[in-house]
Design a protein around this motif. Structure first.
Motif, PDB file in Angstrom:
ATOM      1  N   UNK A 516      39.461 -61.571 -62.495  1.00 50.01           N
ATOM      2  CA  UNK A 516      38.783 -61.711 -61.198  1.00 50.01           C
ATOM      3  C   UNK A 516      38.307 -63.140 -60.963  1.00 50.01           C
ATOM      4  N   UNK A 517      37.958 -63.835 -62.031  1.00 53.95           N
ATOM      5  CA  UNK A 517      37.430 -65.199 -61.880  1.00 53.95           C
ATOM      6  C   UNK A 517      38.500 -66.197 -61.450  1.00 53.95           C
ATOM      7  N   UNK A 518      39.788 -65.807 -61.533  1.00 50.72           N
ATOM      8  CA  UNK A 518      40.862 -66.774 -61.258  1.00 50.72           C
ATOM      9  C   UNK A 518      41.835 -66.314 -60.170  1.00 50.72           C
ATOM     10  N   UNK A 519      41.622 -65.140 -59.557  1.00 49.01           N
ATOM     11  CA  UNK A 519      42.660 -64.593 -58.680  1.00 49.01           C
ATOM     12  C   UNK A 519      42.920 -65.446 -57.450  1.00 49.01           C
ATOM     13  N   UNK A 520      41.929 -66.245 -57.010  1.00 49.29           N
ATOM     14  CA  UNK A 520      42.140 -67.055 -55.818  1.00 49.29           C
ATOM     15  C   UNK A 520      42.598 -68.473 -56.150  1.00 49.29           C
ATOM     16  N   UNK A 521      42.878 -68.737 -57.433  1.00 47.18           N
ATOM     17  CA  UNK A 521      43.358 -70.053 -57.817  1.00 47.18           C
ATOM     18  C   UNK A 521      44.867 -70.152 -57.572  1.00 47.18           C
ATOM     19  N   UNK A 522      45.354 -71.269 -57.064  1.00 40.17           N
ATOM     20  CA  UNK A 522      46.801 -71.425 -56.850  1.00 40.17           C
ATOM     21  C   UNK A 522      47.569 -71.303 -58.154  1.00 40.17           C
ATOM     22  N   UNK A 536      47.328 -64.700 -52.985  1.00 37.92           N
ATOM     23  CA  UNK A 536      45.879 -64.573 -52.772  1.00 37.92           C
ATOM     24  C   UNK A 536      45.239 -65.921 -52.501  1.00 37.92           C
ATOM     25  N   UNK A 537      45.823 -66.988 -53.042  1.00 33.99           N
ATOM     26  CA  UNK A 537      45.294 -68.321 -52.737  1.00 33.99           C
ATOM     27  C   UNK A 537      45.454 -68.639 -51.255  1.00 33.99           C
ATOM     28  N   UNK A 538      46.653 -68.344 -50.712  1.00 37.19           N
ATOM     29  CA  UNK A 538      46.884 -68.546 -49.282  1.00 37.19           C
ATOM     30  C   UNK A 538      45.979 -67.628 -48.466  1.00 37.19           C
ATOM     31  N   UNK A 539      45.855 -66.371 -48.911  1.00 38.13           N
ATOM     32  CA  UNK A 539      45.001 -65.405 -48.212  1.00 38.13           C
ATOM     33  C   UNK A 539      43.571 -65.904 -48.124  1.00 38.13           C
ATOM     34  N   UNK A 540      43.052 -66.387 -49.241  1.00 41.86           N
ATOM     35  CA  UNK A 540      41.664 -66.880 -49.269  1.00 41.86           C
ATOM     36  C   UNK A 540      41.502 -68.075 -48.328  1.00 41.86           C
ATOM     37  N   UNK A 541      42.502 -68.983 -48.335  1.00 40.58           N
ATOM     38  CA  UNK A 541      42.421 -70.153 -47.459  1.00 40.58           C
ATOM     39  C   UNK A 541      42.446 -69.773 -45.989  1.00 40.58           C
ATOM     40  N   UNK A 542      43.289 -68.764 -45.633  1.00 40.73           N
ATOM     41  CA  UNK A 542      43.365 -68.332 -44.231  1.00 40.73           C
ATOM     42  C   UNK A 542      42.035 -67.744 -43.780  1.00 40.73           C
ATOM     43  N   UNK A 543      41.465 -66.857 -44.599  1.00 40.33           N
ATOM     44  CA  UNK A 543      40.208 -66.205 -44.225  1.00 40.33           C
ATOM     45  C   UNK A 543      39.102 -67.241 -44.069  1.00 40.33           C
ATOM     46  N   UNK A 544      39.026 -68.190 -44.994  1.00 46.42           N
ATOM     47  CA  UNK A 544      38.007 -69.241 -44.883  1.00 46.42           C
ATOM     48  C   UNK A 544      38.217 -70.063 -43.616  1.00 46.42           C
ATOM     49  N   UNK A 545      39.485 -70.344 -43.276  1.00 42.94           N
ATOM     50  CA  UNK A 545      39.784 -71.133 -42.090  1.00 42.94           C
ATOM     51  C   UNK A 545      39.401 -70.386 -40.817  1.00 42.94           C
ATOM     52  N   UNK A 546      39.467 -69.049 -40.873  1.00 45.62           N
ATOM     53  CA  UNK A 546      39.060 -68.232 -39.729  1.00 45.62           C
ATOM     54  C   UNK A 546      37.561 -68.012 -39.675  1.00 45.62           C
ATOM     55  N   UNK A 547      36.850 -68.594 -40.626  1.00 46.81           N
ATOM     56  CA  UNK A 547      35.396 -68.471 -40.631  1.00 46.81           C
ATOM     57  C   UNK A 547      34.891 -67.254 -41.368  1.00 46.81           C
ATOM     58  N   UNK A 548      35.746 -66.636 -42.201  1.00 52.30           N
ATOM     59  CA  UNK A 548      35.345 -65.416 -42.885  1.00 52.30           C
ATOM     60  C   UNK A 548      35.223 -65.607 -44.374  1.00 52.30           C
ATOM     61  N   UNK A 549      35.204 -64.472 -45.087  1.00 57.99           N
ATOM     62  CA  UNK A 549      35.063 -64.497 -46.535  1.00 57.99           C
ATOM     63  C   UNK A 549      35.739 -63.248 -47.101  1.00 57.99           C
ATOM     64  N   UNK A 550      35.997 -63.253 -48.427  1.00 58.08           N
ATOM     65  CA  UNK A 550      36.600 -62.112 -49.111  1.00 58.08           C
ATOM     66  C   UNK A 550      35.741 -61.744 -50.300  1.00 58.08           C
ATOM     67  N   UNK A 551      35.484 -60.443 -50.430  1.00 55.88           N
ATOM     68  CA  UNK A 551      34.752 -59.921 -51.583  1.00 55.88           C
ATOM     69  C   UNK A 551      35.690 -59.005 -52.364  1.00 55.88           C
ATOM     70  N   UNK A 552      35.735 -59.165 -53.706  1.00 59.90           N
ATOM     71  CA  UNK A 552      36.629 -58.375 -54.543  1.00 59.90           C
ATOM     72  C   UNK A 552      35.820 -57.697 -55.639  1.00 59.90           C
ATOM     73  N   UNK A 553      36.047 -56.386 -55.793  1.00 55.60           N
ATOM     74  CA  UNK A 553      35.432 -55.636 -56.878  1.00 55.60           C
ATOM     75  C   UNK A 553      36.522 -54.807 -57.546  1.00 55.60           C
ATOM     76  N   UNK A 554      36.514 -54.815 -58.891  1.00 52.32           N
ATOM     77  CA  UNK A 554      37.578 -54.122 -59.617  1.00 52.32           C
ATOM     78  C   UNK A 554      37.066 -53.621 -60.942  1.00 52.32           C
ATOM     79  N   UNK A 555      37.590 -52.445 -61.323  1.00 49.31           N
ATOM     80  CA  UNK A 555      37.273 -51.846 -62.629  1.00 49.31           C
ATOM     81  C   UNK A 555      38.586 -51.505 -63.314  1.00 49.31           C
ATOM     82  N   UNK A 556      38.815 -52.025 -64.518  1.00 53.13           N
ATOM     83  CA  UNK A 556      40.074 -51.717 -65.206  1.00 53.13           C
ATOM     84  C   UNK A 556      40.275 -50.208 -65.360  1.00 53.13           C
ATOM     85  N   UNK A 557      41.488 -49.761 -65.000  1.00 46.14           N
ATOM     86  CA  UNK A 557      41.819 -48.349 -65.114  1.00 46.14           C
ATOM     87  C   UNK A 557      41.364 -47.495 -63.955  1.00 46.14           C
TER      88      UNK A 557
END
Length: 576
Positions: A516-522, A536-557
């Motif tokens: 999770x700590x690296x998913x938005x890294x190119x 996901x790097x492109x996705x994060x850049x687009x959302x930031x450019x549109x003035x938004x943000x992304x929150x990610x939560x995950x649990x293995x399995x």
């Protein structure tokens, strides 16, 4: 300077003015130029014609296979179904003849009980009767008054005595409705014989043929070997009418003819003969409908060929004119001509690059756009209904995707400069539905359940439709890759004060904290050898450019939830 006034002793003349009026070329240069044009045009056009002819023949062959193979398979399955249906009914009548004696079957009460059980276990039986060796019906159960009817002069009575079992053609008989007869002979211990005879309603044949699911331009029907229709035909008449064509040569395999029927229709006619009964199964499909795909693209093909031919002649003429003109230049212009050729070669390389880009991207997009437009036109001719509305939405999605691809091409060509966002007020739910339509087939093929929990009162927000589609498409692709077959993906949208929230939750493999700590890294990816790490790097850049943000939560399995936060007005303020 006037060349005519130059001193005779001057051995050095000025270079000719390439941009001024030109003298008429000598005849030899005109002939040479004409030959070059013809040769270059032929070299370019002949392969184009050959390629077009080969593609046409291959297209026709492939289209014929595409039509013929399903027709053969459908006819084969239907023949097996009819044979199985008749064999199963004949087996039951034969069992009754062998399991019960003459006295049992001659008893009306026993015969009615047997027929009741027979009717409850098998569809299609109309009546049941016992016929003695004199051809007179001894006992009978059914809706008609046939007790005591004499069949001794009927042809089938003679045949069943010889063969032991007989399945008739469709006929009217005493019942005055189309039916077939199954008759089984049993020989008693005393040398006498009797016959158990059952009648079947031919509507079962109609049901079997209806289950073929034929298109509106197709027809299927049964005939006997005299060419009399045993079922109703869409093209050639009702049951027991003589077919208006001659039967094809007898064959128990599935054969297909490319022919013209008596009404003048060009058709594919598939047929097969039955080995144990006097039936022929036929299926007819219009060649006009089958070749509709070719008719749709033929005009485009001809237009492209004509335009291409004209362009080839123009280019060949232009290049030849330049070549011949260079041959006419004097020694004094050789260095200048060399520099011009070198410059033209550079321009030609740039031109080829631009032409390649236009061919590889814009031409396929234009074809997709035309075909989607054609689909829209065809849908507009259909009656209104839910399927029409659904396919119309899909066609709109295709057109929107084409526009988005064109925007991507535009962005690629203008990569070095900053591109403006195409901001418009849009419905997030509509963008989600459009994006989901591109992935629905994959989800259905893998039996993945997609649950939509969209707020119907969600307000429109100012944003870029194409960029948002890219965001949702990237996240949904990751969700599909994470879940196994028969998994679940839930998509939710809701109004949260100043923001609109879109959540995409899956029950896939999930991700550990380190990932999770690296998913938005190119270039970071967990798809070994299959991912670029840019999604996901492109996705994060687009959302930031549109003035938004992304929150990610995950649990293995257990799964992962992506929440896209979009502002309802302007850009989000900095969030801690």
């Amino acid at each position: 300077m006037n060349k005519a006034a130059a001193p005779l002793g001057n051995k050095t003349s000025p270079p000719p003015d390439l941009h001024g009026p030109r003298d008429v070329a000598p005849r030899r240069y005109k002939v040479l130029r004409r030959k070059f044009v013809v040769i270059m045009a032929l070299v370019a056009i002949v392969p184009l014609i050959a390629m077009g002819a080969i593609n046409y023949l291959e297209f026709q062959a492939a289209l014929s296979r595409e039509v013929q193979s399903p027709l053969r398979a459908l006819l084969y399955k239907t023949k097996n179904t009819i044979e199985l249906y008749l064999a199963e009914r004949a087996s039951k009548v034969s069992f009754i003849a062998q399991a019960y004696g003459f006295e049992d079957l001659a008893d009306d009460t026993t015969l009615r009980r047997i027929f009741k059980v027979l009717s409850s276990t098998s569809e299609g039986f109309v009546d049941l009767g016992l016929i003695g060796d004199d051809g007179v019906q001894v006992s009978y159960t059914g809706p008609y008054a046939l007790q005591g009817v004499d069949y001794s002069d009927e042809a089938w009575f003679q045949r069943v005595q010889v063969k032991g079992i007989y399945i008739s053609d469709v006929f009217m008989g005493f019942r005055r409705f189309p039916h077939i007869v199954i008759a089984v002979r049993r020989l008693g211990d005393d040398g006498r014989f009797w016959i158990v005879r059952a009648t079947l309603d031919t509507s079962q044949f109609d049901k079997i043929i209806a289950a073929m699911g034929l298109e509106s331009d197709s027809d299927a029907f049964l005939l006997n070997k005299k060419g009399v229709l045993q079922t109703n035909s869409r093209y050639y008449g009702d049951v027991l009418k003589q077919a208006p064509f001659s039967l094809p040569p007898q064959s128990y395999e599935i054969n297909l003819l490319d022919t013209t029927d008596p009404a003048g229709r060009d058709v594919y006619m598939a047929y097969t003969y039955f080995s144990d009964v006097n039936f022929v199964l036929m299926a007819v499909k219009s060649r006009v409908g089958a070749l509709q795909t070719w008719s749709a693209v033929r005009g485009d093909f001809i237009l492209i060929f004509v335009v291409g031919t004209i362009l080839i002649f123009l280019v060949a003429n232009h290049l030849t004119r330049g070549l011949v003109q260079h041959l006419k230049e004097s020694d004094e212009r050789r260095e200048f001509a060399f520099r011009e050729v070198e410059h033209n070669q550079r321009l030609s390389s740039i031109g080829r690059l631009a032409a390649g880009l236009a061919h590889e991207v814009n031409n396929p997009l234009a074809i997709i756009n035309e075909q989607a437009g054609l689909l829209k036109d065809l849908l507009n001719r259909q009656a209104d209904g839910p399927e029409k509305e659904r396919y119309s939405r899909l066609a709109d999605s295709i057109l929107a995707a084409v526009k988005r691809c064109r925007d991507i091409t535009h962005n690629m060509l203008g990569f070095a400069r900053r591109m403006e966002l195409a901001i418009e007020f849009l419905s997030i739910n509509e963008v989600l539905a459009e994006t989901l339509s591109f992935l629905r087939k994959e989800a259905e093929s893998r039996d993945i359940e997609i649950i939509l929990d969209l707020d119907p009162n969600l307000p429109t927000i100012p944003s870029d439709r194409g960029q948002l589609q890219q965001v949702f498409l990237n996240i949904l692709n990751n969700a599909l890759a994470a879940v196994s077959d028969k998994g679940r993906i839930q998509i939710s949208s809701k109004d949260s004060g100043q923001y609109v929230l879109v959540s995409i939750e899956d029950n896939g493999c999930g991700m550990p904290k380190e990932t999770l700590e690296h998913i938005f890294e190119p270039f970071f990816t967990t798809k070994k050898g299959r991912g670029t790490g840019l999604g996901l790097s492109i996705t994060y850049g687009i959302v930031k450019r549109l003035g938004g943000d992304i929150d990610v939560r995950s649990t293995p399995g257990q799964g992962t939830t992506f929440t896209v936060i979009l502002p309802k007005q302007g850009k989000l303020e900095e969030r801690s």
